[in-house]
Design a protein around this motif. Structure first.
Motif, PDB file in Angstrom:
ATOM      1  N   UNK A  76       0.872  -1.241   0.073  1.00 46.06           N
ATOM      2  CA  UNK A  76      -0.019   0.027   0.055  1.00 46.06           C
ATOM      3  C   UNK A  76       0.794   1.215   0.206  1.00 46.06           C
ATOM      4  N   UNK A  77       2.251   1.010   0.135  1.00 43.79           N
ATOM      5  CA  UNK A  77       3.226   2.333   0.097  1.00 43.79           C
ATOM      6  C   UNK A  77       3.517   2.606  -1.434  1.00 43.79           C
ATOM      7  N   UNK A  78       3.409   3.539  -1.782  1.00 46.93           N
ATOM      8  CA  UNK A  78       3.887   4.016  -3.319  1.00 46.93           C
ATOM      9  C   UNK A  78       5.376   3.241  -3.515  1.00 46.93           C
ATOM     10  N   UNK A  79       5.695   2.459  -4.319  1.00 50.65           N
ATOM     11  CA  UNK A  79       6.833   1.745  -4.824  1.00 50.65           C
ATOM     12  C   UNK A  79       7.094   0.516  -3.923  1.00 50.65           C
ATOM     13  N   UNK A  80       6.007   0.096  -3.042  1.00 50.85           N
ATOM     14  CA  UNK A  80       6.081  -0.984  -2.552  1.00 50.85           C
ATOM     15  C   UNK A  80       7.070  -1.203  -1.373  1.00 50.85           C
ATOM     16  N   UNK A  81       7.895  -2.573  -1.252  1.00 53.52           N
ATOM     17  CA  UNK A  81       8.886  -2.438  -0.076  1.00 53.52           C
ATOM     18  C   UNK A  81       9.865  -1.702  -0.468  1.00 53.52           C
ATOM     19  N   UNK A  82      10.257  -1.272  -1.322  1.00 53.96           N
ATOM     20  CA  UNK A  82      11.399  -0.538  -1.750  1.00 53.96           C
ATOM     21  C   UNK A  82      11.040   1.120  -1.210  1.00 53.96           C
ATOM     22  N   UNK A  83       9.881   1.368  -1.655  1.00 58.84           N
ATOM     23  CA  UNK A  83       9.218   2.665  -1.346  1.00 58.84           C
ATOM     24  C   UNK A  83       9.079   2.900   0.140  1.00 58.84           C
ATOM     25  N   UNK A  84       8.694   1.802   0.739  1.00 62.76           N
ATOM     26  CA  UNK A  84       8.483   1.658   2.260  1.00 62.76           C
ATOM     27  C   UNK A  84      10.050   1.994   2.975  1.00 62.76           C
ATOM     28  N   UNK A  85      10.911   1.366   2.478  1.00 61.88           N
ATOM     29  CA  UNK A  85      12.509   1.592   2.983  1.00 61.88           C
ATOM     30  C   UNK A  85      12.875   2.968   2.922  1.00 61.88           C
ATOM     31  N   UNK A  86      12.740   3.292   1.511  1.00 63.83           N
ATOM     32  CA  UNK A  86      12.950   4.829   1.173  1.00 63.83           C
ATOM     33  C   UNK A  86      12.318   5.641   1.962  1.00 63.83           C
ATOM     34  N   UNK A  87      11.274   5.683   1.949  1.00 61.24           N
ATOM     35  CA  UNK A  87      10.616   6.665   2.823  1.00 61.24           C
ATOM     36  C   UNK A  87      10.835   6.720   4.261  1.00 61.24           C
ATOM     37  N   UNK A  88      11.213   5.708   4.972  1.00 57.83           N
ATOM     38  CA  UNK A  88      11.636   5.842   6.501  1.00 57.83           C
ATOM     39  C   UNK A  88      13.142   6.350   6.503  1.00 57.83           C
ATOM     40  N   UNK A  89      13.715   6.002   5.649  1.00 61.16           N
ATOM     41  CA  UNK A  89      15.278   6.278   5.498  1.00 61.16           C
ATOM     42  C   UNK A  89      15.093   7.867   5.446  1.00 61.16           C
ATOM     43  N   UNK A  90      14.385   8.520   4.450  1.00 57.10           N
ATOM     44  CA  UNK A  90      14.127   9.891   4.420  1.00 57.10           C
ATOM     45  C   UNK A  90      13.804  10.543   5.577  1.00 57.10           C
ATOM     46  N   UNK A  91      12.571   9.986   6.166  1.00 51.10           N
ATOM     47  CA  UNK A  91      12.001  10.562   7.404  1.00 51.10           C
ATOM     48  C   UNK A  91      12.871  10.704   8.500  1.00 51.10           C
ATOM     49  N   UNK A  92      13.852   9.578   8.269  1.00 49.34           N
ATOM     50  CA  UNK A  92      14.725   9.511   9.608  1.00 49.34           C
ATOM     51  C   UNK A  92      15.825  10.626   9.197  1.00 49.34           C
ATOM     52  N   UNK A  93      16.310  10.877   8.018  1.00 50.04           N
ATOM     53  CA  UNK A  93      17.125  11.849   7.663  1.00 50.04           C
ATOM     54  C   UNK A  93      16.655  13.124   8.047  1.00 50.04           C
ATOM     55  N   UNK A  94      15.434  13.710   7.911  1.00 53.41           N
ATOM     56  CA  UNK A  94      14.800  14.792   8.073  1.00 53.41           C
ATOM     57  C   UNK A  94      14.721  14.849   9.717  1.00 53.41           C
ATOM     58  N   UNK A  95      14.354  13.926  10.675  1.00 51.76           N
ATOM     59  CA  UNK A  95      14.051  14.095  11.843  1.00 51.76           C
ATOM     60  C   UNK A  95      15.720  14.007  12.612  1.00 51.76           C
ATOM     61  N   UNK A  96      16.649  13.652  11.830  1.00 54.32           N
ATOM     62  CA  UNK A  96      18.016  13.906  12.537  1.00 54.32           C
ATOM     63  C   UNK A  96      18.581  15.158  12.546  1.00 54.32           C
ATOM     64  N   UNK A  97      17.810  16.139  11.792  1.00 54.02           N
ATOM     65  CA  UNK A  97      17.974  17.395  11.930  1.00 54.02           C
ATOM     66  C   UNK A  97      17.156  18.234  12.517  1.00 54.02           C
ATOM     67  N   UNK A  98      16.021  17.706  13.483  1.00 52.91           N
ATOM     68  CA  UNK A  98      15.059  18.334  14.214  1.00 52.91           C
ATOM     69  C   UNK A  98      15.314  18.242  15.569  1.00 52.91           C
ATOM     70  N   UNK A  99      14.555  19.162  16.212  1.00 51.46           N
ATOM     71  CA  UNK A  99      14.681  19.167  17.868  1.00 51.46           C
ATOM     72  C   UNK A  99      13.415  18.524  18.025  1.00 51.46           C
ATOM     73  N   UNK A 100      13.514  17.696  19.334  1.00 49.68           N
ATOM     74  CA  UNK A 100      12.522  16.942  19.788  1.00 49.68           C
ATOM     75  C   UNK A 100      11.640  17.708  20.632  1.00 49.68           C
ATOM     76  N   UNK A 101      10.208  17.874  20.230  1.00 50.84           N
ATOM     77  CA  UNK A 101       9.445  18.438  21.107  1.00 50.84           C
ATOM     78  C   UNK A 101       8.133  17.527  21.537  1.00 50.84           C
ATOM     79  N   UNK A 102       7.995  17.251  22.854  1.00 45.37           N
ATOM     80  CA  UNK A 102       7.022  16.307  23.251  1.00 45.37           C
ATOM     81  C   UNK A 102       5.703  16.360  22.835  1.00 45.37           C
ATOM     82  N   UNK A 103       5.238  17.553  22.558  1.00 42.74           N
ATOM     83  CA  UNK A 103       3.891  17.762  22.082  1.00 42.74           C
ATOM     84  C   UNK A 103       3.603  17.933  20.679  1.00 42.74           C
TER      85      UNK A 103
END
Length: 168
Positions: A76-103
């Motif tokens: 159900x992910x765009x690109x199937x399993x590959x798309x799944x893994x690519x999106x998680x990797x991209x999201x992780x890279x984005x969040x490596x540059x973000x400040x954590x905010x509990x709310x």
């Protein structure tokens, strides 16, 4: 989840392919059992979680091993399993540059961003939707996962009830 090559869940090794995983946060979950720490696993079962400011953990969730999970369908992910893994990797890279905010910008937001990037199930994803999805559709990894989530809340509730009704 037949129809595509996907490893099976291995609770002993904390491998949850294509799953959203959840674990309690001490004190916070004890008071509000629907609130906890969330991560998302790649197709090989490796868990990624936004664990703190500028840090995405891999295979070492910030508050311990998963106690609950929900396996999704990577087709159900765009690109199937590959798309799944690519999106998680991209999201992780984005969040490596973000400040954590509990709310406002937290582990749930990281998972929602991954699901948005992969256009999972054409849905709009946010932390509230994810919290309720795991609360009502998630499965406990075992009986201890259930106990770890609910026992502190039940004890606190019991103490409050005893205090209110029996100390008059």
């Amino acid at each position: 989840m037949a129809g595509y090559p996907l490893g099976s869940i291995d609770r002993d090794k904390d491998r949850y392919p294509c799953c959203i995983v959840w674990t309690p946060i001490p004190f916070l979950t004890w008071l509000f059992p629907i609130i906890g720490h969330m991560g998302i696993a790649l197709s090989n079962g490796v868990i990624r979680d936004f664990a703190g400011p500028y840090f995405v953990s891999e295979d070492n969730m910030a508050f311990g091993r998963p106690t609950k999970y929900l396996q999704l369908t990577p087709t159900l992910a765009k690109g199937g399993i590959e798309g799944w893994d690519v999106a998680i990797t991209k999201a992780s890279e984005v969040y490596k540059g973000r400040m954590h905010n509990l709310c406002m910008d937290n582990c749930h937001s990281h998972v929602a961003t991954a699901l948005e990037l992969m256009e999972y199930d054409n849905g709009r994803w946010n932390m509230v939707k994810l919290a309720f999805l795991l609360a009502f559709r998630g499965k406990y990894v075992n009986f201890f996962g259930f106990i770890k989530t609910w026992l502190p809340f039940v004890i606190i509730l019991g103490v409050i009830i005893i205090f209110v009704f029996f100390t008059r």
